[in-house]
Design a protein around this motif. Structure first.
Motif, PDB file in Angstrom:
ATOM      1  N   LEU A  25       0.836  -1.207   0.000  1.00 41.56           N
ATOM      2  CA  LEU A  25       0.000   0.000   0.000  1.00 41.56           C
ATOM      3  C   LEU A  25       0.869   1.254   0.000  1.00 41.56           C
ATOM      4  O   LEU A  25       0.566   2.232  -0.728  1.00 41.56           O
ATOM      5  CB  LEU A  25      -0.921  -0.017   1.221  1.00 41.56           C
ATOM      6  CG  LEU A  25      -1.806   1.225   1.392  1.00 41.56           C
ATOM      7  CD1 LEU A  25      -2.758   1.378   0.194  1.00 41.56           C
ATOM      8  CD2 LEU A  25      -2.609   1.148   2.696  1.00 41.56           C
ATOM      9  N   GLN A  26       1.938   1.252   0.794  1.00 48.44           N
ATOM     10  CA  GLN A  26       2.834   2.409   0.798  1.00 48.44           C
ATOM     11  C   GLN A  26       3.479   2.613  -0.574  1.00 48.44           C
ATOM     12  O   GLN A  26       3.607   3.761  -1.042  1.00 48.44           O
ATOM     13  CB  GLN A  26       3.921   2.212   1.861  1.00 48.44           C
ATOM     14  CG  GLN A  26       3.408   2.245   3.285  1.00 48.44           C
ATOM     15  CD  GLN A  26       4.500   2.053   4.307  1.00 48.44           C
ATOM     16  OE1 GLN A  26       5.677   1.903   3.944  1.00 48.44           O
ATOM     17  NE2 GLN A  26       4.145   2.073   5.597  1.00 48.44           N
ATOM     18  N   ASN A  27       3.857   1.524  -1.242  1.00 46.48           N
ATOM     19  CA  ASN A  27       4.444   1.652  -2.582  1.00 46.48           C
ATOM     20  C   ASN A  27       3.425   2.212  -3.567  1.00 46.48           C
ATOM     21  O   ASN A  27       3.764   3.061  -4.411  1.00 46.48           O
ATOM     22  CB  ASN A  27       4.944   0.289  -3.063  1.00 46.48           C
ATOM     23  CG  ASN A  27       6.131  -0.195  -2.245  1.00 46.48           C
ATOM     24  OD1 ASN A  27       6.881   0.599  -1.687  1.00 46.48           O
ATOM     25  ND2 ASN A  27       6.307  -1.511  -2.198  1.00 46.48           N
ATOM     26  N   TYR A  28       2.187   1.733  -3.471  1.00 48.72           N
ATOM     27  CA  TYR A  28       1.147   2.238  -4.374  1.00 48.72           C
ATOM     28  C   TYR A  28       0.856   3.712  -4.109  1.00 48.72           C
ATOM     29  O   TYR A  28       0.603   4.495  -5.050  1.00 48.72           O
ATOM     30  CB  TYR A  28      -0.143   1.426  -4.200  1.00 48.72           C
ATOM     31  CG  TYR A  28      -0.092   0.064  -4.872  1.00 48.72           C
ATOM     32  CD1 TYR A  28       0.774  -0.200  -5.932  1.00 48.72           C
ATOM     33  CD2 TYR A  28      -0.936  -0.971  -4.456  1.00 48.72           C
ATOM     34  CE1 TYR A  28       0.818  -1.434  -6.540  1.00 48.72           C
ATOM     35  CE2 TYR A  28      -0.908  -2.220  -5.063  1.00 48.72           C
ATOM     36  CZ  TYR A  28      -0.022  -2.441  -6.108  1.00 48.72           C
ATOM     37  OH  TYR A  28       0.017  -3.671  -6.723  1.00 48.72           O
ATOM     38  N   GLN A  29       0.901   4.119  -2.858  1.00 53.88           N
ATOM     39  CA  GLN A  29       0.656   5.526  -2.534  1.00 53.88           C
ATOM     40  C   GLN A  29       1.789   6.405  -3.070  1.00 53.88           C
ATOM     41  O   GLN A  29       1.539   7.529  -3.556  1.00 53.88           O
ATOM     42  CB  GLN A  29       0.521   5.690  -1.012  1.00 53.88           C
ATOM     43  CG  GLN A  29      -0.780   5.129  -0.460  1.00 53.88           C
ATOM     44  CD  GLN A  29      -0.828   5.150   1.059  1.00 53.88           C
ATOM     45  OE1 GLN A  29       0.205   5.230   1.724  1.00 53.88           O
ATOM     46  NE2 GLN A  29      -2.037   5.091   1.613  1.00 53.88           N
TER      47      GLN A  29
ATOM     48  N   GLN B 237      -5.875   4.538 -12.529  1.00 53.91           N
ATOM     49  CA  GLN B 237      -5.369   3.173 -12.376  1.00 53.91           C
ATOM     50  C   GLN B 237      -4.547   3.043 -11.088  1.00 53.91           C
ATOM     51  O   GLN B 237      -4.642   2.039 -10.368  1.00 53.91           O
ATOM     52  CB  GLN B 237      -4.512   2.794 -13.584  1.00 53.91           C
ATOM     53  CG  GLN B 237      -5.320   2.577 -14.848  1.00 53.91           C
ATOM     54  CD  GLN B 237      -4.437   2.365 -16.062  1.00 53.91           C
ATOM     55  OE1 GLN B 237      -3.282   2.804 -16.088  1.00 53.91           O
ATOM     56  NE2 GLN B 237      -4.986   1.721 -17.096  1.00 53.91           N
ATOM     57  N   ALA B 238      -3.761   4.052 -10.787  1.00 53.64           N
ATOM     58  CA  ALA B 238      -2.988   4.038  -9.546  1.00 53.64           C
ATOM     59  C   ALA B 238      -3.903   4.097  -8.329  1.00 53.64           C
ATOM     60  O   ALA B 238      -3.663   3.417  -7.317  1.00 53.64           O
ATOM     61  CB  ALA B 238      -2.011   5.221  -9.529  1.00 53.64           C
TER      62      ALA B 238
ATOM     63  N   ILE C 247       0.299   1.157 -17.198  1.00 53.74           N
ATOM     64  CA  ILE C 247      -0.285  -0.162 -16.926  1.00 53.74           C
ATOM     65  C   ILE C 247       0.797  -1.217 -16.789  1.00 53.74           C
ATOM     66  O   ILE C 247       0.648  -2.199 -16.057  1.00 53.74           O
ATOM     67  CB  ILE C 247      -1.282  -0.550 -18.040  1.00 53.74           C
ATOM     68  CG1 ILE C 247      -2.119  -1.768 -17.591  1.00 53.74           C
ATOM     69  CG2 ILE C 247      -0.563  -0.808 -19.341  1.00 53.74           C
ATOM     70  CD1 ILE C 247      -3.001  -1.531 -16.437  1.00 53.74           C
ATOM     71  N   GLU C 248       1.930  -1.029 -17.466  1.00 57.14           N
ATOM     72  CA  GLU C 248       3.037  -1.985 -17.352  1.00 57.14           C
ATOM     73  C   GLU C 248       3.642  -1.945 -15.954  1.00 57.14           C
ATOM     74  O   GLU C 248       3.992  -2.986 -15.374  1.00 57.14           O
ATOM     75  CB  GLU C 248       4.107  -1.661 -18.392  1.00 57.14           C
ATOM     76  CG  GLU C 248       3.630  -1.715 -19.833  1.00 57.14           C
ATOM     77  CD  GLU C 248       3.230  -3.119 -20.257  1.00 57.14           C
ATOM     78  OE1 GLU C 248       3.738  -4.098 -19.645  1.00 57.14           O
ATOM     79  OE2 GLU C 248       2.410  -3.255 -21.176  1.00 57.14           O
TER      80      GLU C 248
ATOM     81  N   PHE D  98       3.590  10.092  -7.469  1.00 61.88           N
ATOM     82  CA  PHE D  98       4.445  10.329  -8.624  1.00 61.88           C
ATOM     83  C   PHE D  98       3.614  10.592  -9.880  1.00 61.88           C
ATOM     84  O   PHE D  98       3.895  11.521 -10.657  1.00 61.88           O
ATOM     85  CB  PHE D  98       5.371   9.128  -8.832  1.00 61.88           C
ATOM     86  CG  PHE D  98       6.186   9.196 -10.061  1.00 61.88           C
ATOM     87  CD1 PHE D  98       7.271  10.057 -10.164  1.00 61.88           C
ATOM     88  CD2 PHE D  98       5.870   8.390 -11.167  1.00 61.88           C
ATOM     89  CE1 PHE D  98       8.023  10.115 -11.320  1.00 61.88           C
ATOM     90  CE2 PHE D  98       6.622   8.466 -12.329  1.00 61.88           C
ATOM     91  CZ  PHE D  98       7.703   9.316 -12.402  1.00 61.88           C
ATOM     92  N   VAL D  99       2.573   9.775 -10.084  1.00 63.00           N
ATOM     93  CA  VAL D  99       1.710   9.953 -11.256  1.00 63.00           C
ATOM     94  C   VAL D  99       0.961  11.281 -11.179  1.00 63.00           C
ATOM     95  O   VAL D  99       0.743  11.970 -12.200  1.00 63.00           O
ATOM     96  CB  VAL D  99       0.730   8.764 -11.378  1.00 63.00           C
ATOM     97  CG1 VAL D  99      -0.279   8.998 -12.513  1.00 63.00           C
ATOM     98  CG2 VAL D  99       1.497   7.472 -11.620  1.00 63.00           C
TER      99      VAL D  99
END
Length: 512
Positions: free
Chosen positions: A242-246, A268-269, A472-473, A251-252
């Motif tokens: 979850l921390q990595n996705y946040q 998507q993020a 998406i990659e 970044f996005v």
């Protein structure tokens, strides 16, 4: 008769007695004092009771010597094991390893001190183990009750009777009575002996059942502990992800402000963040359930280990002999329990067969009665009796035959149960051995796959920053890493659980 030969020989010696001046001489040292010489020299009319007394004593000695020596139970023979003689991973490949597996107690097998502490607590507080212990005590008491019927029964009784007339002389009379009653069942055909043997074997079976509960409890506590560790580790992985996705979302979002990406990539993020939060909620529920299951096994709602995953080596691992024979299964408590139950069924057949034969009971009593309590035990008011009783079954509508058929059917059922236990035990060991190498290969492959995914994520992230690929990659590589890490945790748990299964399936876990 042969089994009581030594007793009979001794009692025959005692029976060769001669009464002279109210004293007994048993094989005097001088030949002239021999009772045989004195009996031969006696006039038949002078002492007719001496020879009769010898005959009576001889008869009673033979009776008591033979009592209980005859058993009609079938000779017990352990059924042949319906499994191969050795374990193998394939038809032509036998299991090979180092020796020393039989000496491994559970305190040696489990290296983690936390596991040892939890197992000790469970052995002290678990209700299933307490119930198994109480059942052993129940079976032991039942055996003592049944075995007591084989011995003479002596009972005493006393009573007082008060009486008088309703009219006229209203003086109250009183009569006192007391007596001793002795009864003994001459178990010629071993009915009582076999009933006692059946309960004795049931007692042994209950002890093995307690051992089986003991071993199963150790296995369940350790597996439940590792299941809790798995849930905690999976929750930690989900939080890290979850921390990595946040961070990726942030970044996005910056790239969107500069026009380097699209709203689609941002959504998507965001979707991956919410998906991971759902997985975190799922793992939290699993961890709570694992804690509850562990506390139930412990029998004490105490403080459990924290939720941080343990990375220490938790198991020593099972070591095996160079050639693992299936005879090792015979030491398992569940198989020993089945064998004792089979022996009890054998004894019940002997008891059912004995019902076809006569039963002889000896009953004797000594009693006294008096109108005065002080003279109750005077010899003048005392009486005695001796009642030998024989019962011969003649007609009971086939009850004895039906009882014998029932005992034989139950014995056959116990044979099948014994064979089923061996086959199930063989399967448990064979499955654990087969899974051993399979899990090791899967873990090695998953570790290589995870290393490859980490490289893929690094390259996908670099290409995305240069606009060479879509976001998406990156998300796909992150999702695969998350799934692979969870799978790797499950495989490591399965490996530990499989080692515990193999340890207990081979009869381990009883030794401290």
């Amino acid at each position: 008769a042969l089994c009581g030969y030594s007793i009979l020989e001794e009692r025959l010696r005692i029976a060769m007695k001669y009464q002279e001046n109210d004293s007994f001489v048993i094989f005097p040292s001088r030949p002239e004092q021999s009772p045989l010489r004195k009996v031969a020299a006696m006039d038949k009319s002078s002492k007719p009771s001496a020879a009769m007394r010898s005959i009576q004593l001889l008869t009673l000695s033979v009776i008591f010597a033979l009592t209980g020596c005859l058993s009609l139970a079938p000779d017990y023979q352990r059924p042949a094991a319906p499994v191969p003689q050795q374990f193998s991973l394939s038809q032509n490949k036998l299991v090979t390893a180092t020796a020393g597996y039989q000496e491994t107690g559970w305190r040696t097998f489990f290296v983690d001190p936390q596991v040892k502490s939890l197992i000790s607590t469970a052995l002290a507080n678990n209700r299933d183990l307490r119930m198994a212990t109480l059942k052993v005590q129940e079976a032991r008491a039942q055996y003592r009750v049944t075995d007591a019927d084989r011995y003479p029964q002596l009972n005493g009784d006393g009573s007082t009777t008060y009486g008088g007339k309703l009219k006229g002389d209203t003086t109250t009379s009183s009569d006192y009575a007391a007596g001793l009653n002795l009864s003994y069942d001459l178990d010629f055909f071993g009915r009582l002996k076999n009933l006692s043997e059946a309960d004795r074997q049931n007692f042994f079976a209950s002890e093995e059942a307690r051992r089986a509960v003991h071993i199963l409890l150790i296995a369940n506590v350790s597996q439940s502990y590792f299941n809790q560790r798995l849930a905690a580790a999976q929750l930690q992985v989900a939080n890290d992800t979850l921390q990595n996705y946040q961070q990726s979302y942030a970044f996005v979002e910056k790239q969107l402000l500069t026009g380097s990406t699209t709203v689609l990539a941002l959504e998507q993020a965001r979707g991956m963040i919410e998906s991971t939060r759902a997985d975190i909620a799922k793992r939290q529920g699993q961890l709570a359930q694992a804690n509850n299951a562990l506390q139930l096994l412990l029998g004490s709602y105490q403080h459990l280990p924290d939720d941080s995953a343990s990375s220490a080596v938790d198991l020593q691992g099972v070591t095996l002999p160079p050639s693992l024979s299936s005879a090792i299964l015979l030491q398992r408590p569940d198989i020993l329990e089945a064998e004792h139950s089979l022996q009890a069924a054998n004894a019940n057949i002997g008891a059912a067969r004995a019902a076809f034969f006569p039963s002889i009971t000896l009953t004797s009593s000594l009693s006294g009665s008096s109108s005065e309590l002080s003279s109750l035990f005077n010899a003048g008011g005392a009486m005695w009796n001796f009642i030998p009783k024989i019962e011969l079954p003649i007609f009971n509508a086939g009850r004895n035959q039906a009882s014998l058929d029932l005992a034989e059917i139950r014995q056959q059922q116990q044979v099948v149960n014994y064979e089923q236990k061996i086959q199930s035990a063989f399967k448990e060991v064979a499955d654990a051995l087969a899974q051993r190498q399979s899990l090791a290969d899967q873990i090695a492959a998953q570790q290589r796959y995870l290393a490859s995914l980490n490289i893929t994520l690094q390259r996908a992230t670099a290409l995305y920053r240069h606009g060479a690929v879509s976001y998406i990659e990156v998300l796909s590589a992150q999702r695969d890493i998350f799934t692979t890490r969870q799978t790797l945790l499950e495989l490591n748990y399965s490996r530990k659980a499989n080692e515990i299964t193999l340890f207990t399936a081979l009869g381990g876990g009883w030794m401290e």
